[in-house]
Design a protein around this motif. Structure first.
Motif, PDB file in Angstrom:
ATOM      1  N   THR A 151       0.875  -1.172   0.000  1.00 17.56           N
ATOM      2  CA  THR A 151       0.000   0.000   0.000  1.00 17.56           C
ATOM      3  C   THR A 151       0.909   1.218   0.000  1.00 17.56           C
ATOM      4  O   THR A 151       1.571   1.513   0.995  1.00 17.56           O
ATOM      5  CB  THR A 151      -0.932   0.014   1.233  1.00 17.56           C
ATOM      6  OG1 THR A 151      -1.594  -1.247   1.302  1.00 17.56           O
ATOM      7  CG2 THR A 151      -1.962   1.130   1.124  1.00 17.56           C
ATOM      8  N   ALA A 152       0.971   1.876  -1.147  1.00 15.28           N
ATOM      9  CA  ALA A 152       1.897   3.001  -1.337  1.00 15.28           C
ATOM     10  C   ALA A 152       1.100   4.301  -1.309  1.00 15.28           C
ATOM     11  O   ALA A 152       0.264   4.511  -2.189  1.00 15.28           O
ATOM     12  CB  ALA A 152       2.625   2.840  -2.666  1.00 15.28           C
ATOM     13  N   LEU A 194      -5.684   4.870  -5.054  1.00 12.09           N
ATOM     14  CA  LEU A 194      -6.337   5.192  -3.787  1.00 12.09           C
ATOM     15  C   LEU A 194      -6.432   6.713  -3.688  1.00 12.09           C
ATOM     16  O   LEU A 194      -5.454   7.368  -3.367  1.00 12.09           O
ATOM     17  CB  LEU A 194      -5.523   4.652  -2.597  1.00 12.09           C
ATOM     18  CG  LEU A 194      -5.064   3.186  -2.680  1.00 12.09           C
ATOM     19  CD1 LEU A 194      -4.066   2.876  -1.569  1.00 12.09           C
ATOM     20  CD2 LEU A 194      -6.279   2.258  -2.550  1.00 12.09           C
ATOM     21  N   GLY A 195      -7.539   7.279  -4.016  1.00 15.27           N
ATOM     22  CA  GLY A 195      -7.731   8.726  -3.875  1.00 15.27           C
ATOM     23  C   GLY A 195      -7.140   9.526  -5.024  1.00 15.27           C
ATOM     24  O   GLY A 195      -6.704   8.970  -6.037  1.00 15.27           O
ATOM     25  N   ARG A 203       1.907  19.576  -8.969  1.00 17.12           N
ATOM     26  CA  ARG A 203       0.621  18.953  -9.273  1.00 17.12           C
ATOM     27  C   ARG A 203       0.715  18.033 -10.485  1.00 17.12           C
ATOM     28  O   ARG A 203       0.044  17.016 -10.556  1.00 17.12           O
ATOM     29  CB  ARG A 203      -0.431  20.050  -9.484  1.00 17.12           C
ATOM     30  CG  ARG A 203      -0.757  20.797  -8.188  1.00 17.12           C
ATOM     31  CD  ARG A 203      -1.556  22.069  -8.426  1.00 17.12           C
ATOM     32  NE  ARG A 203      -2.840  21.832  -9.070  1.00 17.12           N
ATOM     33  CZ  ARG A 203      -3.926  21.388  -8.485  1.00 17.12           C
ATOM     34  NH1 ARG A 203      -3.910  21.106  -7.191  1.00 17.12           N
ATOM     35  NH2 ARG A 203      -5.051  21.229  -9.158  1.00 17.12           N
ATOM     36  N   GLY A 204       1.596  18.377 -11.416  1.00 19.53           N
ATOM     37  CA  GLY A 204       1.737  17.577 -12.628  1.00 19.53           C
ATOM     38  C   GLY A 204       2.484  16.267 -12.415  1.00 19.53           C
ATOM     39  O   GLY A 204       2.577  15.458 -13.339  1.00 19.53           O
ATOM     40  N   THR A 205       3.039  16.059 -11.206  1.00 17.99           N
ATOM     41  CA  THR A 205       3.711  14.766 -10.986  1.00 17.99           C
ATOM     42  C   THR A 205       2.685  13.651 -10.837  1.00 17.99           C
ATOM     43  O   THR A 205       3.042  12.476 -10.915  1.00 17.99           O
ATOM     44  CB  THR A 205       4.628  14.787  -9.733  1.00 17.99           C
ATOM     45  OG1 THR A 205       3.836  15.059  -8.572  1.00 17.99           O
ATOM     46  CG2 THR A 205       5.747  15.814  -9.860  1.00 17.99           C
ATOM     47  N   CYS A 206       1.416  14.017 -10.623  1.00 12.55           N
ATOM     48  CA  CYS A 206       0.322  13.027 -10.533  1.00 12.55           C
ATOM     49  C   CYS A 206       0.726  11.864  -9.618  1.00 12.55           C
ATOM     50  O   CYS A 206       1.009  10.761 -10.087  1.00 12.55           O
ATOM     51  CB  CYS A 206      -0.053  12.511 -11.920  1.00 12.55           C
ATOM     52  SG  CYS A 206      -0.705  13.807 -12.963  1.00 12.55           S
ATOM     53  N   SER A 207       0.772  12.155  -8.313  1.00 16.14           N
ATOM     54  CA  SER A 207       1.352  11.200  -7.350  1.00 16.14           C
ATOM     55  C   SER A 207       0.358  10.682  -6.304  1.00 16.14           C
ATOM     56  O   SER A 207       0.643  10.748  -5.099  1.00 16.14           O
ATOM     57  CB  SER A 207       2.530  11.868  -6.630  1.00 16.14           C
ATOM     58  OG  SER A 207       3.355  12.579  -7.514  1.00 16.14           O
TER      59      SER A 207
END
Ligand SMILES: Cc1cc2nc3c(=O)[nH]c(=O)nc-3n(C[C@H](O)[C@H](O)[C@H](O)COP(=O)(O)OP(=O)(O)OC[C@H]3O[C@@H](n4cnc5c(N)ncnc54)[C@H](O)[C@@H]3O)c2cc1C
Length: 390
Positions: A151-152, A194-195, A203-207
């Motif tokens: 779970t990361a 997850l979320g 924000r553009g790293t989409c993490s």
């Protein structure tokens, strides 16, 4: 940068990508979307594979070469710069710990041929940023494969990556610090998001977080144990390349501040705008920051094969300190650029707006929390004093 290859200077190719990144940066930030155009350009002009050894079809780029590319990219788009360096950190974990592994070699060859994008899952739910601790473990199956469930809470561009390098305990019986690094190809890895990733900056790293479940054979475990990979490569390279991206953000802020002062100078020819003195101070800070990054990346390259030197306590303290100094510097520099640019920098609708850079700059302090790193340095300093007394 002096690395010239058949594809041309790395810096020239970086500038071409930076132009593309700059065109989309506002949309990437506003919609927290992946900078697809810039990453496609990194892939098509070979920059993703630049650090792969020439024997495997790459360009042997040094850490210093990579850092110069990252600085150029980050000045245009922090997210593109961050994605580039996060990918390169994984690449160097493979190139520097290959030990003849056919899976590692195949992964690197595929990177050269297809531009495989590599992500990282070290952070784990319930453990936070302590990368040298894992809860999840390699689960050996009777058929010889291994299953890894993790779970990361954060995997940057996880949904867009072709391979995710994931830390785990070496076996179900292993201690939390007895870790390995596993190559998890997307084809045999199930990712359940997850979320959302709705943050202030980067924000553009989409993490967002992911539930990761990989089924691979044992050959996908990188030969060295993770303690070695972390000390010799992941930790120093992360701190050095992150610092370079933050330097690129500082360049962008300084450029806006300089434009603001030039505009006000044009309005009253012959007089020095009051903000010019602050700008001079600001440019000095950027130059000092640049000098630190330059000397630190060159020092890494000088000792790239001297693993004992790289992992010595003073060097580990220096790499940790660089991360904290770089994080403090970018926050300070962007803040000072705001003072210089004034209301034009504070406005969201101005070409001198510093809003995105300010938001991005604060991400540096939590990207492995500065307090956690400071605590690590406190422990290392004590150890060093004890060793010196012996
Ligand atoms: C833009 C971005 C991209 C990221 N991408 C990835 C990625 O791709 N893969 C990945 O695995 N992770 C990624 N991360 C995660 C990141 O690297 C951190 O490890 C993670 O954000 C830490 O989470 P945390 O703040 O909840 O936890 P912690 O680091 O545990 O910190 C929580 C709090 O506890 C305090 N604290 C904890 N330990 C100590 C200590 N020893 N001494 C003093 N104080 C302590 C901290 O100060 C903080 O207040 C990313 C983070 C960011 C910001």
């Amino acid at each position: 940068m002096n690395l010239t290859t058949s594809r041309g200077l790395l810096a020239d190719r970086a500038r071409q990508v930076a132009e593309i990144a700059a065109r989309h940066v506002h949309d990437v930030d506003a919609r927290a979307r992946f900078p697809r155009e810039a990453v496609d350009a990194l892939r098509s002009n070979g920059l993703l594979a630049a650090a792969v050894p020439s024997a495997l079809g790459g360009e042997n780029a040094t850490l210093h070469d990579l850092s110069e590319v990252a600085r150029i990219l980050a000045e245009s788009c922090s997210a593109t710069g961050m994605i580039f360096v996060m990918h390169q950190i994984q690449v160097l974990c493979l190139t520097r710990h290959t030990h003849g592994s056919t899976t590692v070699i195949r992964t690197l060859r595929r990177l050269v041929m297809d531009g495989t994008l590599m992500a990282s899952a070290t952070t784990e739910a319930g453990i936070g940023g302590s990368t040298r601790t894992s809860g999840c473990a390699i689960d050996e199956q009777p058929n010889g494969t291994i299953v890894l469930r993790k779970t990361a809470p954060v995997i940057s561009y996880g949904a867009f990556a072709d391979v995710i390098l994931t830390t785990a305990r070496a076996s179900l019986e292993s201690a939390p610090s007895d870790q390995v690094l596993v190559i998890c190809p997307r084809a045999t890895t199930r990712l359940t998001q997850l979320g959302e990733w709705d943050t202030l900056g980067f924000r553009g790293t989409c993490s967002p977080g992911f539930q990761l479940e990989a089924t691979v054979d044992r050959e996908h475990i990188v030969p060295d144990d993770f303690a070695t990979i972390s000390a010799e490569t992941m930790l120093p390279v992360s701190h050095l390349l992150w610092a370079t991206v933050w330097l690129g953000i500082s360049d962008a802020a300084a450029a806006k501040a300089a434009t603001a002062v030039q505009r006000s100078a044009r309005k009253s020819i012959g007089t020095l705008p009051p903000a010019a003195t602050r700008l001079a101070e600001l440019l000095g800070k950027v130059a000092a920051f640049g000098g630190l990054v330059e000397s630190s990346t060159r020092a890494f390259d000088d000792d790239a094969d001297d693993r004992a030197a790289l992992t010595s306590i003073p060097r580990a303290i220096a790499h940790n300190s660089l991360k904290i100094t770089a994080s403090d510097s970018v926050i300070d520099i962007v803040g000072q650029a705001m003072l210089v640019a004034g209301i034009a920098g504070y406005r969201q609708d101005s070409d001198l707006s510093l809003g995105r850079l300010l938001r991005d700059s604060y991400g540096t302090a939590v990207m492995v929390n500065n307090d956690r790193i400071l605590a690590n340095n406190a422990q290392l300093s004590l150890l060093q004093r004890r060793k010196a007394r012996r």
